[in-house]
Design a protein around this motif. Structure first.
Motif, PDB file in Angstrom:
ATOM      1  N   ASP A  70       2.063   6.255  11.348  1.00 25.50           N
ATOM      2  CA  ASP A  70       2.934   5.291  12.017  1.00 25.50           C
ATOM      3  C   ASP A  70       2.871   3.900  11.389  1.00 25.50           C
ATOM      4  O   ASP A  70       3.735   3.064  11.662  1.00 25.50           O
ATOM      5  CB  ASP A  70       2.585   5.201  13.502  1.00 25.50           C
ATOM      6  N   ASP A  71       1.861   3.657  10.572  1.00 27.95           N
ATOM      7  CA  ASP A  71       1.731   2.354   9.912  1.00 27.95           C
ATOM      8  C   ASP A  71       2.609   2.228   8.672  1.00 27.95           C
ATOM      9  O   ASP A  71       2.683   1.150   8.079  1.00 27.95           O
ATOM     10  CB  ASP A  71       0.278   2.096   9.514  1.00 27.95           C
ATOM     11  N   TYR A  72       3.250   3.308   8.265  1.00 25.61           N
ATOM     12  CA  TYR A  72       4.068   3.308   7.055  1.00 25.61           C
ATOM     13  C   TYR A  72       5.544   3.194   7.414  1.00 25.61           C
ATOM     14  O   TYR A  72       6.001   3.785   8.389  1.00 25.61           O
ATOM     15  CB  TYR A  72       3.781   4.555   6.215  1.00 25.61           C
ATOM     16  N   ASP A  73       6.251   2.419   6.600  1.00 24.90           N
ATOM     17  CA  ASP A  73       7.622   2.032   6.931  1.00 24.90           C
ATOM     18  C   ASP A  73       8.688   2.844   6.208  1.00 24.90           C
ATOM     19  O   ASP A  73       9.816   2.953   6.699  1.00 24.90           O
ATOM     20  CB  ASP A  73       7.810   0.550   6.602  1.00 24.90           C
ATOM     21  N   TYR A  74       8.357   3.362   5.047  1.00 23.24           N
ATOM     22  CA  TYR A  74       9.339   4.095   4.253  1.00 23.24           C
ATOM     23  C   TYR A  74       8.719   5.396   3.774  1.00 23.24           C
ATOM     24  O   TYR A  74       7.547   5.436   3.400  1.00 23.24           O
ATOM     25  CB  TYR A  74       9.802   3.260   3.053  1.00 23.24           C
ATOM     26  N   ALA A  85       0.832  -1.190   0.000  1.00 24.22           N
ATOM     27  CA  ALA A  85       0.000   0.000   0.000  1.00 24.22           C
ATOM     28  C   ALA A  85       0.875   1.252   0.000  1.00 24.22           C
ATOM     29  O   ALA A  85       1.992   1.244   0.507  1.00 24.22           O
ATOM     30  CB  ALA A  85      -0.901   0.005   1.237  1.00 24.22           C
ATOM     31  N   MET A  86       0.320   2.320  -0.560  1.00 18.14           N
ATOM     32  CA  MET A  86       1.030   3.598  -0.647  1.00 18.14           C
ATOM     33  C   MET A  86       0.115   4.717  -0.160  1.00 18.14           C
ATOM     34  O   MET A  86      -1.117   4.591  -0.198  1.00 18.14           O
ATOM     35  CB  MET A  86       1.439   3.897  -2.092  1.00 18.14           C
ATOM     36  N   TRP A  91      -2.666  -3.545   2.546  1.00 21.93           N
ATOM     37  CA  TRP A  91      -3.838  -2.729   2.827  1.00 21.93           C
ATOM     38  C   TRP A  91      -3.458  -1.368   3.386  1.00 21.93           C
ATOM     39  O   TRP A  91      -2.658  -1.264   4.295  1.00 21.93           O
ATOM     40  CB  TRP A  91      -4.760  -3.476   3.794  1.00 21.93           C
ATOM     41  N   ALA A  92      -4.074  -0.346   2.823  1.00 22.46           N
ATOM     42  CA  ALA A  92      -3.723   1.020   3.179  1.00 22.46           C
ATOM     43  C   ALA A  92      -4.208   1.375   4.574  1.00 22.46           C
ATOM     44  O   ALA A  92      -5.142   0.775   5.107  1.00 22.46           O
ATOM     45  CB  ALA A  92      -4.318   1.988   2.156  1.00 22.46           C
ATOM     46  N   SER A  93      -3.575   2.373   5.125  1.00 22.00           N
ATOM     47  CA  SER A  93      -3.941   2.925   6.428  1.00 22.00           C
ATOM     48  C   SER A  93      -3.891   4.438   6.328  1.00 22.00           C
ATOM     49  O   SER A  93      -3.175   4.988   5.494  1.00 22.00           O
ATOM     50  CB  SER A  93      -2.953   2.430   7.492  1.00 22.00           C
TER      51      SER A  93
END
Length: 124
Positions: A109-113, A33-34, A103-105
């Motif tokens: 804080d749920d994103y890693d990069y 997800a992006m 799955w997008a959020s």
């Protein structure tokens, strides 16, 4: 390691349009997800839009709904943000982010990069 590079920012008058691009490398882009987030001076980072791995589901902040469109081209490892009817309050640094999940959020804080960001300035 994942690299995200945003392009397409600039100065535009209110009511104008811009298209941001975010090119990803270093990972199988199509599996993740992006999202786009933005941060204005003196304000906290806020969610703008997100898209699931296949592009079938998209999510928007209420402030941009109906004006912005997120899309992705998995063959080009790129996610886009089409911004129409821009307002001065859209002025911010826009960052794209990749989540190691299909799955997008809407939560940062749920994103890693994260990319380094591109400046969008809307004049009144």
């Amino acid at each position: 390691q994942v690299q995200l590079v945003e392009t397409g920012g600039g100065l535009v008058q209110a009511g104008g349009s811009l298209r941001l691009s975010c090119a990803a490398s270093g990972r199988t882009f199509s599996s993740y997800a992006m999202a786009w987030f933005r941060q204005a001076p003196g304000k906290e980072r806020e969610f703008v839009a997100a898209i699931n791995w296949g592009g079938g589901s998209t999510y928007y902040a209420d402030s941009v709904k109906g004006r912005f469109t997120i899309s992705r081209d998995n063959a080009k490892n790129t996610v886009y943000l089409q911004m129409n009817s821009l307002k001065p309050e859209d002025t911010a640094v826009y960052h794209c982010a990749l989540r190691s999940n299909r799955w997008a959020s809407i939560t940062a804080d749920d994103y890693d990069y994260w990319g380094q960001g591109t400046q969008v300035t809307v004049s009144s």
